[in-house]
Structures are given as structure tokens and as C-alpha cells.
Design a protein around this motif. Structure first.
Motif, PDB file in Angstrom:
ATOM      1  N   ALA A  41       1.060  -1.462  -0.023  1.00 50.00           N
ATOM      2  CA  ALA A  41      -0.031   0.249  -0.304  1.00 50.00           C
ATOM      3  C   ALA A  41       0.885   1.302   0.425  1.00 50.00           C
ATOM      4  N   ARG A  42       0.482   2.578  -0.296  1.00 56.08           N
ATOM      5  CA  ARG A  42       0.445   4.082  -0.485  1.00 56.08           C
ATOM      6  C   ARG A  42      -0.165   4.708  -0.150  1.00 56.08           C
ATOM      7  N   ILE A  43       0.617   5.618   1.244  1.00 50.04           N
ATOM      8  CA  ILE A  43      -0.218   7.242   2.094  1.00 50.04           C
ATOM      9  C   ILE A  43      -0.265   7.645   0.732  1.00 50.04           C
ATOM     10  N   ASP A  44      -1.273   8.446   0.424  1.00 50.39           N
ATOM     11  CA  ASP A  44      -0.902   9.503  -0.280  1.00 50.39           C
ATOM     12  C   ASP A  44      -0.914  11.486   0.757  1.00 50.39           C
ATOM     13  N   ALA A  45      -1.310  12.181  -0.242  1.00 50.48           N
ATOM     14  CA  ALA A  45      -0.657  13.389   0.388  1.00 50.48           C
ATOM     15  C   ALA A  45      -1.670  13.513   2.398  1.00 50.48           C
ATOM     16  N   ASP A  46      -2.993  13.415   1.429  1.00 51.64           N
ATOM     17  CA  ASP A  46      -4.211  13.311   2.211  1.00 51.64           C
ATOM     18  C   ASP A  46      -4.290  12.001   3.536  1.00 51.64           C
ATOM     19  N   GLY A  47      -3.853  11.501   3.211  1.00 53.85           N
ATOM     20  CA  GLY A  47      -3.763  10.206   4.300  1.00 53.85           C
ATOM     21  C   GLY A  47      -4.999   9.057   3.865  1.00 53.85           C
ATOM     22  N   PHE A  48      -5.004   9.140   2.791  1.00 53.99           N
ATOM     23  CA  PHE A  48      -5.830   8.252   2.471  1.00 53.99           C
ATOM     24  C   PHE A  48      -4.725   7.003   2.041  1.00 53.99           C
ATOM     25  N   VAL A  49      -4.913   5.832   2.585  1.00 54.53           N
ATOM     26  CA  VAL A  49      -4.205   4.129   2.181  1.00 54.53           C
ATOM     27  C   VAL A  49      -4.389   3.989   0.461  1.00 54.53           C
ATOM     28  N   HIS A  50      -3.363   3.526  -0.615  1.00 54.30           N
ATOM     29  CA  HIS A  50      -4.361   2.877  -1.713  1.00 54.30           C
ATOM     30  C   HIS A  50      -3.433   1.601  -1.320  1.00 54.30           C
ATOM     31  N   LEU A  51      -4.354   0.744  -1.717  1.00 49.17           N
ATOM     32  CA  LEU A  51      -4.317  -1.143  -1.683  1.00 49.17           C
ATOM     33  C   LEU A  51      -2.991  -1.243  -3.129  1.00 49.17           C
ATOM     34  N   ALA A  52      -2.769  -2.215  -2.954  1.00 50.85           N
ATOM     35  CA  ALA A  52      -1.818  -2.284  -4.213  1.00 50.85           C
ATOM     36  C   ALA A  52      -0.922  -3.636  -4.367  1.00 50.85           C
ATOM     37  N   GLY A  53      -2.072  -4.444  -3.603  1.00 49.26           N
ATOM     38  CA  GLY A  53      -1.876  -6.070  -3.997  1.00 49.26           C
ATOM     39  C   GLY A  53      -1.394  -6.782  -3.034  1.00 49.26           C
ATOM     40  N   ARG A  54      -1.097  -7.514  -3.246  1.00 50.59           N
ATOM     41  CA  ARG A  54      -0.317  -8.431  -1.655  1.00 50.59           C
ATOM     42  C   ARG A  54       0.795  -8.858  -2.110  1.00 50.59           C
ATOM     43  N   ALA A  55       1.704  -8.777  -0.966  1.00 51.43           N
ATOM     44  CA  ALA A  55       3.169  -8.456  -0.921  1.00 51.43           C
ATOM     45  C   ALA A  55       3.293 -10.087  -1.031  1.00 51.43           C
ATOM     46  N   LYS A  56       2.391 -11.161  -1.185  1.00 51.88           N
ATOM     47  CA  LYS A  56       3.465 -12.784  -1.799  1.00 51.88           C
ATOM     48  C   LYS A  56       3.085 -12.912  -2.907  1.00 51.88           C
ATOM     49  N   ASP A  57       2.397 -12.187  -3.516  1.00 50.30           N
ATOM     50  CA  ASP A  57       2.283 -11.539  -5.456  1.00 50.30           C
ATOM     51  C   ASP A  57       3.131 -11.689  -5.652  1.00 50.30           C
ATOM     52  N   LEU A  58       4.225 -10.811  -4.713  1.00 52.86           N
ATOM     53  CA  LEU A  58       5.380  -9.809  -5.948  1.00 52.86           C
ATOM     54  C   LEU A  58       5.965 -10.922  -6.599  1.00 52.86           C
ATOM     55  N   ILE A  59       6.286 -10.559  -8.095  1.00 51.29           N
ATOM     56  CA  ILE A  59       7.405 -11.393  -8.653  1.00 51.29           C
ATOM     57  C   ILE A  59       8.695 -10.022  -8.516  1.00 51.29           C
ATOM     58  N   ILE A  60       9.842 -11.477  -8.263  1.00 54.72           N
ATOM     59  CA  ILE A  60      10.781 -11.256  -8.096  1.00 54.72           C
ATOM     60  C   ILE A  60      12.469 -11.074  -8.778  1.00 54.72           C
ATOM     61  N   ARG A  61      12.071 -10.555  -9.697  1.00 52.42           N
ATOM     62  CA  ARG A  61      13.446 -10.935 -10.325  1.00 52.42           C
ATOM     63  C   ARG A  61      14.581 -10.116 -10.428  1.00 52.42           C
ATOM     64  N   GLY A  62      15.582 -10.526 -10.007  1.00 55.35           N
ATOM     65  CA  GLY A  62      17.192 -10.590  -9.975  1.00 55.35           C
ATOM     66  C   GLY A  62      16.926  -9.531  -8.299  1.00 55.35           C
ATOM     67  N   GLY A  63      15.930  -9.773  -8.064  1.00 55.28           N
ATOM     68  CA  GLY A  63      16.125  -9.052  -6.300  1.00 55.28           C
ATOM     69  C   GLY A  63      15.483  -7.932  -6.528  1.00 55.28           C
TER      70      GLY A  63
END
Length: 221
Positions: A41-63
Motif C-alpha cells: 500500500a501507499r499513503i497519499d498526501a491526504d492520509g488515504f491508504v491506497h492498496l496495491a496488491g498482496r506482498a506474496k504476489d510480488l514477482i522478484i526478478r533479480g532482486g
């Protein structure tokens, strides 16, 4: 990574009752009152949380961490794509590379090569360009209707192993490659080639992957 704290966060599951009271189990997800949600997730300047997916779904390509949503959004922008899911496929050099699965509108004329070009030209970074786009009938879903990416990871792993076996002269039936999951990880069982030279090549090739694998103790049926 999104972590939350407050009165809505419980102390943990009661694993057992002891003479000193209940013993709680948090599975490592609660630390000092903070719950690791497993969400990106990320938090914008107004304090709202924006979800961006699940950490376990991350694709790790060469670090390098690649969020599947960036690939999926690009493919969903194509007028003939109705659903998309990106997962990591095992790779001997980068650890993982992104591949994408899509479903198409009835009568669609676009082919996988065109979709691959479409995605490559539009993703936000070169590392996120998928190596392959696969057209399937339906994206597998969980009981609550979310994409079941573990199933797609199993398919991508089986395809990678099958291609490696063929490259080493050990052709086999795809059904002989058994992919299982445990706690989100993938374990692969492959048939052992009868030819010792071929078996040696297969062993050396598969050991280059960041992959939990073994030969079958007996022929796979």
C-alpha cells in the motif's frame, strides 16, 4: 507493506489453555500490537491508504520487486482482454520472470504475440515486461472471487520445468511433472530419466533454479 494497529486488532488466536491462562498464537503476524496485513500500500498526501496488491504476489526478478498489478492493468487496457493475472515463472538467471495469463472477449482475433508486444510497449519499466502471455478460458478464482494466483504459479512452474527437461533431452508427459504447494511455496517432483547422462544434465539444469524439486521415488502415474 501495510501494518495496522488499534482496538480492532486482536491479540491472536487461542492455541491452548494453560495453568497461567490462554496461550495465544499470532503466526508471526502481530508484533508489538501491529498486524502485518500482507498488503502492499501507499499513503497519499491526504492520509488515504491506497492498496496495491498482496506482498506474496510480488514477482522478484533479480532482486527487483515487480507488482503484478502494473502488468495486469496494461493488459486489461486492451479492448479484447477481459481478465488478466501476472505471476512469476522460475528462471535460472533472474530467479523469477513475469508471465501473464489472460482471457479474451468472444470472437477475439488478437493472438498472444500481439498481446506480448502490447504489454512490452506499455509497462512502466523494462523489468516488468512479461516474458510470455498465455490465453486461457478462465482465470481461476478463490471462494470469495479473487484470482487464485497460486494455481497459475503452479502452471507457470510446470511449463518452465517441462521446457527445461525437453532442452536436456528428457521429454516427458506434462502430467508426470507434479507441482504441489505448502504454505504458499511450490514443490516440484519430476520423473527420473533412465539414461544417466540425461539425468546428470537435468540435475545440473534444475539446480540452477531457485526451486524446491526432487526426482520421483517411483514412476509417476
Amino acid at each position: 507493506m501495510l501494518a495496522v494497529s488499534g482496538p480492532a486488532v486482536f491479540a491472536g488466536y487461542v492455541a491452548e489453555h494453560t495453568a497461567h491462562g490462554p496461550r495465544l498464537e499470532t503466526a508471526g503476524k502481530i508484533r508489538e500490537g501491529w498486524l502485518d496485513t500482507g498488503d502492499l500500500a501507499r499513503i497519499d498526501a491526504d492520509g488515504f491508504v491506497h492498496l496495491a496488491g498482496r506482498a506474496k504476489d510480488l514477482i522478484i526478478r533479480g532482486g527487483h520487486n515487480i507488482e503484478p498489478a502494473g502488468i495486469e492493468d496494461v493488459l486489461l487496457a486492451h479492448p479484447e482482454v477481459t481478465a488478466a493475472a501476472a505471476v512469476g515463472r522460475p528462471d535460472p538467471h533472474a530467479g523469477e520472470v513475469p508471465v501473464a495469463y489472460v482471457t479474451l472477449t468472444p470472437g477475439a482475433r488478437v493472438d498472444p504475440a500481439e498481446l506480448l508486444t502490447w504489454a512490452t510497449e506499455r509497462v512502466g519499466e523494462r523489468a516488468a515486461a512479461p516474458r510470455e502471455v498465455l490465453v486461457i478460458d478462465a482465470i481461476p478464482l478463490t471462494a470469495v472471487g479473487k484470482p487464485y494466483k497460486l494455481g497459475l504459479r503452479l502452471d507457470a512452474t510446470r511449463r518452465a520445468v517441462l521446457a527445461e527437461l525437453a532442452a536436456q533431452g528428457a521429454d516427458c508427459d506434462p502430467d508426470q511433472i507434479v507441482c504441489r504447494t505448502h504454505d504458499g511455496s511450490v514443490h516440484v517432483v519430476v520423473p527420473a530419466p533412465a539414461d544417466q547422462a540425461v539425468r546428470h544434465r537435468v540435475t545440473a539444469a534444475l539446480d540452477r533454479y531457485v526451486l524446491d524439486w526432487q526426482y520421483a521415488a517411483q514412476p509417476v502415474t
